[in-house]
Design an enzyme around this catalytic site. Structure first.
Site, PDB file in Angstrom:
ATOM      1  N   HIS A  62       0.680  -0.899   0.452  1.00 56.72           N
ATOM      2  CA  HIS A  62       0.227  -0.468  -0.121  1.00 56.72           C
ATOM      3  C   HIS A  62       0.974   1.339  -0.077  1.00 56.72           C
ATOM      4  O   HIS A  62       1.733   1.754   0.485  1.00 56.72           O
ATOM      5  CB  HIS A  62      -1.365  -0.020   1.430  1.00 56.72           C
ATOM      6  CG  HIS A  62      -2.111  -1.175   1.229  1.00 56.72           C
ATOM      7  ND1 HIS A  62      -1.905  -2.201   2.343  1.00 56.72           N
ATOM      8  CD2 HIS A  62      -2.304  -2.147   0.261  1.00 56.72           C
ATOM      9  CE1 HIS A  62      -2.932  -2.397   2.216  1.00 56.72           C
ATOM     10  NE2 HIS A  62      -2.836  -2.859   1.236  1.00 56.72           N
ATOM     11  N   LYS A  72       6.679   6.589   7.396  1.00 52.98           N
ATOM     12  CA  LYS A  72       5.507   5.488   8.189  1.00 52.98           C
ATOM     13  C   LYS A  72       6.874   5.470   9.185  1.00 52.98           C
ATOM     14  O   LYS A  72       7.975   4.938   8.750  1.00 52.98           O
ATOM     15  CB  LYS A  72       4.653   4.228   7.760  1.00 52.98           C
ATOM     16  CG  LYS A  72       3.723   4.633   7.154  1.00 52.98           C
ATOM     17  CD  LYS A  72       3.234   3.493   5.984  1.00 52.98           C
ATOM     18  CE  LYS A  72       1.583   3.444   5.416  1.00 52.98           C
ATOM     19  NZ  LYS A  72       2.355   2.508   5.314  1.00 52.98           N
ATOM     20  N   TYR A 132       1.307   1.639  13.638  1.00 59.05           N
ATOM     21  CA  TYR A 132       2.565   2.208  12.629  1.00 59.05           C
ATOM     22  C   TYR A 132       2.160   4.002  12.946  1.00 59.05           C
ATOM     23  O   TYR A 132       1.013   4.134  13.168  1.00 59.05           O
ATOM     24  CB  TYR A 132       2.464   1.991  11.421  1.00 59.05           C
ATOM     25  CG  TYR A 132       1.724   1.656  10.834  1.00 59.05           C
ATOM     26  CD1 TYR A 132       0.877   2.264   9.914  1.00 59.05           C
ATOM     27  CD2 TYR A 132       0.786   0.045  10.855  1.00 59.05           C
ATOM     28  CE1 TYR A 132      -0.520   1.911   9.324  1.00 59.05           C
ATOM     29  CE2 TYR A 132      -1.141   0.071  10.453  1.00 59.05           C
ATOM     30  CZ  TYR A 132      -1.242   0.561   9.571  1.00 59.05           C
ATOM     31  OH  TYR A 132      -2.534   0.645   9.193  1.00 59.05           O
ATOM     32  N   ASP A 170      -6.960  -6.030  -2.069  1.00 62.45           N
ATOM     33  CA  ASP A 170      -4.947  -6.587  -2.298  1.00 62.45           C
ATOM     34  C   ASP A 170      -4.509  -7.537  -2.968  1.00 62.45           C
ATOM     35  O   ASP A 170      -3.865  -7.958  -4.083  1.00 62.45           O
ATOM     36  CB  ASP A 170      -4.533  -7.111  -1.139  1.00 62.45           C
ATOM     37  CG  ASP A 170      -4.120  -6.229   0.174  1.00 62.45           C
ATOM     38  OD1 ASP A 170      -4.564  -4.197  -0.139  1.00 62.45           O
ATOM     39  OD2 ASP A 170      -4.448  -5.808   0.851  1.00 62.45           O
TER      40      ASP A 170
END
Length: 183
Positions: A62, A72, A132, A170
């Protein structure tokens, strides 16, 4: 905190200093001032996320497109994952390459992924709690993805494909080559 460079410029592993005794352990997982000192390119984080998954789950690959691109800082609270970052920065000498690292509740490593990367992970333990920090807020219209099993990327997720559990979304992402043709 120890900073460990990877094969891709800007992608870093962070190893915290653990204080342990017979009661357990303590460590500082994030300190804004220290991070800025050790990693000058460390952005300000505006959103924290947490996910729970079970063995075989693959989340990714992603990313968020500009102007909502996200850096991130990821870590595992409990369990174990193989975490992957793919360089999507046009003009980068490592464009299209990936780096992967095992993160676990036992090794306490963190993985810093700057803007311009696709990110994903596979769950290698019975369960995992994954956290995250993101440098930009999520924006649905800016989300993008790359096919997790793209043969050109050659990512070894540490799982047999028959054991992988993916979201319907996905399973439909374009390949890296298809993604580059849209740029």
């Amino acid at each position: 905190m120890e900073i460990i460079k990877t094969d891709i410029e800007g992608v870093l592993m962070l190893k915290p200093r653990i204080f342990g005794d017979d009661r357990g352990y303590f460590y500082e997982s994030y300190n804004k001032a220290l991070m800025k000192e050790l990693v000058p390119q460390m952005p300000e984080f505006v959103q924290d996320n947490q996910s729970y998954s079970t063995y075989g789950v693959v989340r990714g690959l992603h990313f968020q497109k500009a102007p909502y691109a996200q850096a991130k800082l990821v870590r595992v609270v409990s369990g174990k994952v193989l975490d992957v970052a793919v360089d999507l920065r046009p003009g980068s000498p490592t464009y299209g390459r990936h780096v992967s690292v095992e993160l676990s509740g036992e090794n306490h490593l963190q993985f810093f992924i700057p803007e311009g990367f696709a990110h994903g992970f596979s769950v290698l333990s019975p369960e995992v709690v994954f956290q995250y920090k993101c440098s930009a807020f999520y924006n649905k219209e800016s989300e993008g993805g790359i096919m997790f099993n793209d043969p050109d990327l050659g990512i070894d997720w540490g799982l047999e494909e028959k054991d992988m559990i993916l979201s319907p979304k996905d399973k439909l992402h374009p390949t890296f080559r298809q993604y580059t043709e849209t740029l």
